[in-house]
Scaffold this active site. Structure first.
Site, PDB file in Angstrom:
ATOM      1  N   CYS A  12    -104.185  41.385  77.918  1.00 52.28           N
ATOM      2  CA  CYS A  12    -103.346  41.488  79.128  1.00 52.28           C
ATOM      3  C   CYS A  12    -103.972  40.800  80.339  1.00 52.28           C
ATOM      4  O   CYS A  12    -103.359  40.771  81.406  1.00 52.28           O
ATOM      5  CB  CYS A  12    -103.064  42.965  79.440  1.00 52.28           C
ATOM      6  SG  CYS A  12    -104.472  43.835  80.153  1.00 52.28           S
TER       7      CYS A  12
ATOM      8  N   PRO B 230    -144.087  61.741  75.326  1.00 51.80           N
ATOM      9  CA  PRO B 230    -145.480  61.668  75.786  1.00 51.80           C
ATOM     10  C   PRO B 230    -145.706  62.400  77.107  1.00 51.80           C
ATOM     11  O   PRO B 230    -146.842  62.699  77.465  1.00 51.80           O
ATOM     12  CB  PRO B 230    -145.735  60.166  75.951  1.00 51.80           C
ATOM     13  CG  PRO B 230    -144.422  59.481  75.820  1.00 51.80           C
ATOM     14  CD  PRO B 230    -143.419  60.440  75.255  1.00 51.80           C
TER      15      PRO B 230
ATOM     16  N   CYS C  74    -104.957  47.900  80.390  1.00 55.48           N
ATOM     17  CA  CYS C  74    -104.200  48.378  79.223  1.00 55.48           C
ATOM     18  C   CYS C  74    -104.982  49.360  78.364  1.00 55.48           C
ATOM     19  O   CYS C  74    -104.433  49.943  77.428  1.00 55.48           O
ATOM     20  CB  CYS C  74    -103.724  47.197  78.367  1.00 55.48           C
ATOM     21  SG  CYS C  74    -105.061  46.365  77.464  1.00 55.48           S
TER      22      CYS C  74
ATOM     23  N   HIS D  69    -122.951  58.821  76.084  1.00 53.63           N
ATOM     24  CA  HIS D  69    -122.782  57.978  77.276  1.00 53.63           C
ATOM     25  C   HIS D  69    -122.125  56.638  76.948  1.00 53.63           C
ATOM     26  O   HIS D  69    -122.149  55.724  77.772  1.00 53.63           O
ATOM     27  CB  HIS D  69    -124.137  57.750  77.971  1.00 53.63           C
ATOM     28  CG  HIS D  69    -124.651  58.967  78.684  1.00 53.63           C
ATOM     29  ND1 HIS D  69    -125.953  59.096  79.120  1.00 53.63           N
ATOM     30  CD2 HIS D  69    -124.022  60.111  79.062  1.00 53.63           C
ATOM     31  CE1 HIS D  69    -126.103  60.280  79.716  1.00 53.63           C
ATOM     32  NE2 HIS D  69    -124.950  60.903  79.689  1.00 53.63           N
TER      33      HIS D  69
ATOM     34  N   GLN E 113    -128.012  59.701  74.197  1.00 50.83           N
ATOM     35  CA  GLN E 113    -127.553  59.286  75.525  1.00 50.83           C
ATOM     36  C   GLN E 113    -127.619  57.769  75.651  1.00 50.83           C
ATOM     37  O   GLN E 113    -127.176  57.209  76.646  1.00 50.83           O
ATOM     38  CB  GLN E 113    -128.453  59.889  76.603  1.00 50.83           C
ATOM     39  CG  GLN E 113    -128.453  61.392  76.650  1.00 50.83           C
ATOM     40  CD  GLN E 113    -129.572  61.913  77.538  1.00 50.83           C
ATOM     41  OE1 GLN E 113    -129.427  62.020  78.750  1.00 50.83           O
ATOM     42  NE2 GLN E 113    -130.704  62.234  76.935  1.00 50.83           N
TER      43      GLN E 113
HETATM   44  P1  OAD Z   1    -135.282  58.400  81.267  1.00 53.05           P
HETATM   45  O1  OAD Z   1    -135.724  57.022  81.587  1.00 53.05           O
HETATM   46  O2  OAD Z   1    -134.884  59.277  82.400  1.00 53.05           O
HETATM   47  O3  OAD Z   1    -136.431  59.160  80.476  1.00 53.05           O
HETATM   48  C1  OAD Z   1    -137.115  58.546  79.419  1.00 53.05           C
HETATM   49  C2  OAD Z   1    -138.056  59.568  78.807  1.00 53.05           C
HETATM   50  O4  OAD Z   1    -138.635  58.985  77.664  1.00 53.05           O
HETATM   51  C3  OAD Z   1    -139.194  60.029  79.719  1.00 53.05           C
HETATM   52  O5  OAD Z   1    -139.279  61.442  79.687  1.00 53.05           O
HETATM   53  C4  OAD Z   1    -140.440  59.397  79.074  1.00 53.05           C
HETATM   54  O6  OAD Z   1    -141.597  60.214  79.207  1.00 53.05           O
HETATM   55  C5  OAD Z   1    -140.009  59.322  77.622  1.00 53.05           C
HETATM   56  N1  OAD Z   1    -140.660  58.266  76.824  1.00 53.05           N
HETATM   57  C6  OAD Z   1    -141.182  57.079  77.233  1.00 53.05           C
HETATM   58  N2  OAD Z   1    -141.651  56.381  76.188  1.00 53.05           N
HETATM   59  C7  OAD Z   1    -141.412  57.144  75.082  1.00 53.05           C
HETATM   60  C8  OAD Z   1    -141.659  56.965  73.690  1.00 53.05           C
HETATM   61  N3  OAD Z   1    -142.241  55.871  73.212  1.00 53.05           N
HETATM   62  N4  OAD Z   1    -141.271  57.967  72.848  1.00 53.05           N
HETATM   63  C9  OAD Z   1    -140.687  59.086  73.322  1.00 53.05           C
HETATM   64  N5  OAD Z   1    -140.421  59.304  74.614  1.00 53.05           N
HETATM   65  C10 OAD Z   1    -140.788  58.349  75.495  1.00 53.05           C
HETATM   66  O7  OAD Z   1    -134.107  58.273  80.181  1.00 53.05           O
HETATM   67  P2  OAD Z   1    -132.986  59.326  79.777  1.00 53.05           P
HETATM   68  O8  OAD Z   1    -133.504  60.725  79.833  1.00 53.05           O
HETATM   69  O9  OAD Z   1    -132.398  58.845  78.505  1.00 53.05           O
HETATM   70  O10 OAD Z   1    -127.264  57.617  81.928  1.00 53.05           O
HETATM   71  O11 OAD Z   1    -131.938  59.120  80.929  1.00 53.05           O
HETATM   72  C11 OAD Z   1    -130.751  59.838  80.889  1.00 53.05           C
HETATM   73  C12 OAD Z   1    -129.633  59.030  81.452  1.00 53.05           C
HETATM   74  O12 OAD Z   1    -129.973  58.554  82.740  1.00 53.05           O
HETATM   75  C13 OAD Z   1    -129.295  57.757  80.706  1.00 53.05           C
HETATM   76  O13 OAD Z   1    -128.478  57.966  79.555  1.00 53.05           O
HETATM   77  C14 OAD Z   1    -128.531  56.975  81.730  1.00 53.05           C
HETATM   78  C15 OAD Z   1    -129.426  57.214  82.920  1.00 53.05           C
HETATM   79  O14 OAD Z   1    -128.821  57.206  84.130  1.00 53.05           O
HETATM   80  C16 OAD Z   1    -126.162  56.891  82.096  1.00 53.05           C
HETATM   81  O15 OAD Z   1    -126.187  55.675  82.064  1.00 53.05           O
HETATM   82  C17 OAD Z   1    -124.921  57.687  82.322  1.00 53.05           C
END
Ligand code: OAD
Length: 260
Positions: free
Chosen positions: A152, A214, A132, A121, A103
């Site tokens: 353009c 975590p 364009c 994403h 993502q």
């Molecule tokens: P989030 O910020 O919602 O979640 C991040 C996750 O990573 C949380 O569950 C944390 O516990 C975990 N985390 C933090 N540090 C970590 C580490 N060192 N190792 C493993 N996990 C860790 O991010 P996403 O789930 O990616 O969309 O968010 C989804 C989407 O929301 C993004 O792609 C973006 C946003 O809106 C768009 O831009 C369309």
């Protein structure tokens, strides 16, 4: 699952898998210094998504949206892949059936060497012309605000998926098919709240589903194995499997191609 050490358990699963898929979110880049979206220092704490990451916001005030993307590009530009990105790239080289779905728009998986990669994403370094349709990578930091198409003169937008926009059809099909066919699904560093990607793990038919995070997420109760760890710290401890043993029905590269 048995009461074995989760790292040993995961190592065994990774070694055996023929059609493994990993789904990553912002957490996989946290140890590279890229802020997540929803943590204590998450990006959405300080910005309302509807003010910035929607087609309506861009139509209303493209300069404001571009200032925010310039700020993010500045934060991400010096970031380097961490052991989790590098491990997943090396796993791809060792296992021809592996597909990585992310993502993340930061480009760190590609920088680490991942090629069988679906950036569902989009990618922050790609710009697309709203007039364009021309699309191309542009790594300037900062960009002039707002950037203009060299062909353009039209207004350029970030090559990412905003709230209210559908995922690119090819990325969606490739990802969902891979998850359905997977025998192992790793869900790494995502809060699993943004649809439709949050539902991908529910499409798995025969896969062992493992979460690496975590913190608990809405998916945690339905998983086969939950490894409560930072991704980079965990992958540093997991030896890289070699290629599948000869004569074991090694898979054809079922997920060819690059980023949509
Ligand atoms: P989030 O910020 O919602 O979640 C991040 C996750 O990573 C949380 O569950 C944390 O516990 C975990 N985390 C933090 N540090 C970590 C580490 N060192 N190792 C493993 N996990 C860790 O991010 P996403 O789930 O990616 O969309 O968010 C989804 C989407 O929301 C993004 O792609 C973006 C946003 O809106 C768009 O831009 C369309």
């Amino acid at each position: 699952m048995s009461g074995r050490d989760p790292v040993a358990e995961l190592t065994g699963l990774l070694r055996k898998a023929r059609r493994p898929v990993a789904l990553t979110g912002a957490g996989v880049s946290a140890e590279s210094g890229v802020p997540t979206f929803r943590g204590p220092d998450g990006l959405w704490r300080r910005h309302r998504p509807e003010d910035l990451a929607t087609p309506e916001a861009f139509a209303r005030d493209p300069a404001l949206v571009w200032e925010w993307y310039n700020w993010r590009r500045e934060r991400i530009a010096p970031a380097r892949p961490n052991p989790a990105h590098r491990w997943l790239a090396a796993y791809e080289r060792a296992n021809p059936g592996f597909l990585l779905i992310t993502q993340n728009v930061d480009g760190l998986h590609r920088l680490a060497g991942s090629r069988r990669l679906v950036e569902v994403h989009g990618n922050l370094w790609v710009l697309r012309c709203t007039r364009c349709g021309r699309e191309g990578e542009d790594r300037r930091v900062p960009l002039p605000v707002p950037p203009r198409c060299p062909e353009c003169g039209g207004l350029l937008r970030p090559g990412v998926v905003w709230f209210g926009e559908p995922l690119p059809a090819e990325a969606l099909t490739r990802s969902t098919e891979a998850v359905q066919e997977a025998d192992l699904l790793l869900v790494i560093g995502t809060s699993a709240v943004v649809q439709p990607v949050a539902s991908f793990p529910l499409l798995a038919r025969g896969a062992v589903v493992v979460e690496i995070n975590p913190a608990a997420t809405p998916l945690t109760p339905s998983l086969d194995l939950s490894v409560r760890s930072a991704a980079g710290a965990l992958f540093r401890r997991i030896p890289l499997p070699g290629p599948p043993p000869a004569g074991s029905g090694s898979p054809s590269p079922s997920h060819p191609g690059g980023t949509p």
